[in-house]
Design a protein around this motif. Structure first.
Motif, short mmCIF file in Angstrom:
data_model
loop_
_atom_site.label_atom_id
_atom_site.label_comp_id
_atom_site.label_asym_id
_atom_site.label_seq_id
_atom_site.Cartn_x
_atom_site.Cartn_y
_atom_site.Cartn_z
N UNK A 39 0.99 -1.15 0.07
CA UNK A 39 0.01 0.16 -0.13
C UNK A 39 1.01 1.09 0.01
N UNK A 40 0.84 1.95 -0.78
CA UNK A 40 1.95 3.23 -1.16
C UNK A 40 1.27 4.33 -0.40
N UNK A 41 0.22 4.39 0.36
CA UNK A 41 -0.37 5.65 0.89
C UNK A 41 0.66 5.78 2.08
N UNK A 42 1.28 4.84 2.51
CA UNK A 42 2.35 5.08 3.64
C UNK A 42 3.35 6.11 3.26
N UNK A 43 3.94 6.02 2.09
CA UNK A 43 5.16 6.85 1.51
C UNK A 43 4.83 7.76 0.46
N UNK A 234 5.07 -1.20 6.73
CA UNK A 234 6.35 -2.02 6.94
C UNK A 234 7.33 -1.25 6.49
N UNK A 235 7.44 -0.42 5.50
CA UNK A 235 8.54 0.51 4.94
C UNK A 235 9.32 1.13 5.86
N UNK A 236 8.52 1.57 6.72
CA UNK A 236 8.86 2.69 7.94
C UNK A 236 9.02 2.06 9.42
N UNK A 237 7.69 1.43 9.72
CA UNK A 237 7.10 1.19 11.06
C UNK A 237 7.16 2.43 11.88
N UNK A 238 6.47 2.42 12.97
CA UNK A 238 6.36 3.58 13.75
C UNK A 238 6.33 3.36 15.24
N UNK A 239 5.75 4.37 16.04
CA UNK A 239 5.62 4.13 17.36
C UNK A 239 4.43 3.27 17.63
N UNK A 337 0.86 9.00 8.28
CA UNK A 337 0.40 10.51 8.43
C UNK A 337 1.63 11.46 8.34
N UNK A 338 2.64 11.08 8.95
CA UNK A 338 3.82 12.08 9.15
C UNK A 338 4.33 12.34 7.95
N UNK A 339 4.66 11.28 6.90
CA UNK A 339 5.29 11.34 5.81
C UNK A 339 4.43 12.22 4.83
N UNK A 360 6.20 12.55 -3.68
CA UNK A 360 5.57 13.14 -5.26
C UNK A 360 4.09 12.58 -5.30
N UNK A 361 3.35 11.87 -4.30
CA UNK A 361 1.94 11.35 -4.48
C UNK A 361 0.98 11.89 -3.66
N UNK A 362 1.46 12.97 -3.09
CA UNK A 362 0.39 13.57 -2.03
C UNK A 362 -0.71 14.13 -2.75
N UNK A 363 -1.83 13.95 -2.16
CA UNK A 363 -3.00 14.38 -2.60
C UNK A 363 -3.19 15.85 -3.01
N UNK A 364 -3.76 16.28 -3.93
CA UNK A 364 -3.87 17.62 -4.34
C UNK A 364 -2.51 18.61 -4.46
N UNK A 365 -1.55 17.56 -4.76
CA UNK A 365 -0.28 18.42 -4.97
C UNK A 365 -0.01 18.78 -6.51
#
Length: 371
Positions: A39-43, A234-239, A337-339, A360-365
């Motif tokens: 799922x690419x929404x993570x990054x 999983x690409x980042x993991x987080x708290x 969310x942070x990315x 470069x895939x953020x919404x409304x960019x």
């Protein structure tokens, strides 16, 4: 340059940890014989997607049409939209995408399917779809036992081809312990198994059984039911993943570097990273396990106790060696969310900067084509 010399706030990606995360998930999928569809929404980065592809990803799951369009423009051919799409303007975007990539849509009802099928017929195109199964999150989806009923209703739309079923066990992020994670994973697998059997018993082919969440990934991959695994975090993991017991803090690749601006009281530090860097997030669907708004790496005596938009309040328990001018790294509660709150990640190895990675895939960019 060393990361300690960067202006702050800066979003850091530890490349050694990140690459290990990519390899480990791909290897787990390989051992289990399941396809990896991150799922690419993570990054929200075509650069990171390319690295995932090189590590073995078969295709990608997208949370938005913006993401799908950016991936298609970058040459990625196999894409799945995670959610139903409605509205003529958005359906037109699916039609355009289907002309340049293999697009699979996700459906959980008749209305969105009807409008999409009409547009496909007008364009002379066919498209695959997955039925979204509700495995406990109670967001999108139909109950498993209703999968064949929906498939039968959709079978009249000849431009839509049933490919299989999919679910997201997002309720896992509200789990209070490892047992709760295991329960969500069991519900995910059971729902998919039931939906598959119901469809097969009614004569429908089921080529894809897709599941996805980072905490339940290992159980889903090993289930013998799932054919496509779709984790994102999983690409980042987080708290949140740390709090759930999925990984230790050392596996978290993403952090926000901040500088201590003030020590107004002996028990308080003020840093130059606030909600516009870390987010006011307690996990994807809320977690009682999170005590603050991020984990200060290497400093158990510190808690990110509060956030304004541009600054954060860090509470000190006991003693700390940090003071005004010092820098600290905060692992976000929710890396996805942070990315989304930055345009770039600074990739580094052992503290030495190596590259800048565009988000470069953020919404409304990008402006719509009509402007």
């Amino acid at each position: 340059m060393n990361i300690r010399d960067l202006a702050t706030p800066s979003f850091l990606l530890d490349l050694d940890v990140f690459e290990a995360n990519l390899r480990d998930m791909a290897a787990m999928c390989g051992r289990a014989g399941v396809e990896l569809w991150p799922m690419v929404k993570t990054h929200k980065s075509t650069v990171i997607a390319r690295w995932q592809k090189e590590a073995g990803a078969a295709g990608f799951l997208t949370g938005t049409l913006d993401e799908a369009e950016q991936l298609a423009a970058a040459g990625f051919a196999d894409l799945t939209l995670a959610y139903p799409v409605a509205g003529r303007a958005n359906i037109d975007r699916i039609i355009a995408l289907a002309r340049r990539a293999r697009i699979t849509v996700s459906l959980d009802g008749i209305a969105a399917a009807r409008a999409l099928a009409a547009a496909l017929a007008g364009a002379g195109l066919e498209i695959d779809y997955l039925i979204i199964i509700d495995s406990g999150l109670h967001r999108f989806g139909v109950p498993p036992h209703q999968a064949a009923e929906l498939a039968a209703a959709l079978s009249g739309y000849k431009k839509l081809r049933l490919r299989g079923v999919a679910t997201h066990p997002g309720q896992v992020y509200g789990a209070g312990d490892r047992e709760g994670v295991a329960a969500a994973a069991a519900a995910e697998v059971a729902a998919l198994a039931q939906a598959r059997e119901v469809l097969l018993s009614h004569g429908f082919a089921v080529d894809t059984v897709a599941a996805g969440s980072t905490p339940t990934a290992a159980a889903a991959a090993a289930s013998g039911v799932v054919t496509a695994l779709r984790p994102g975090n999983y690409v980042f993991y987080d708290n949140t993943q740390v709090a759930l017991g999925v990984v230790p803090p050392a596996r978290c690749a993403l952090a926000v570097l901040a500088t201590v601006l003030s020590r107004p009281r002996p028990d308080t530090l003020i840093i130059d990273a606030g909600s516009k860097c870390l987010g006011l997030d307690k996990g994807a669907h809320g977690s009682s396990l999170l005590a603050g708004f991020g984990l200060v790496a290497g400093h158990p005596e510190l808690t990110v106790a509060g956030l304004s938009e541009e600054v954060g309040r860090v509470a000190i328990t006991g003693e700390t060696g940090l003071d005004v001018g010092d820098k600290l790294a905060v692992i976000p509660n929710h890396a996805c969310a942070a990315a989304n709150l930055t345009g770039w990640l600074i990739g580094h190895r052992q503290g030495n900067t190596e590259c800048a990675i565009p988000i470069d895939m953020r919404g409304n960019s990008r402006l719509p084509a009509t402007f």
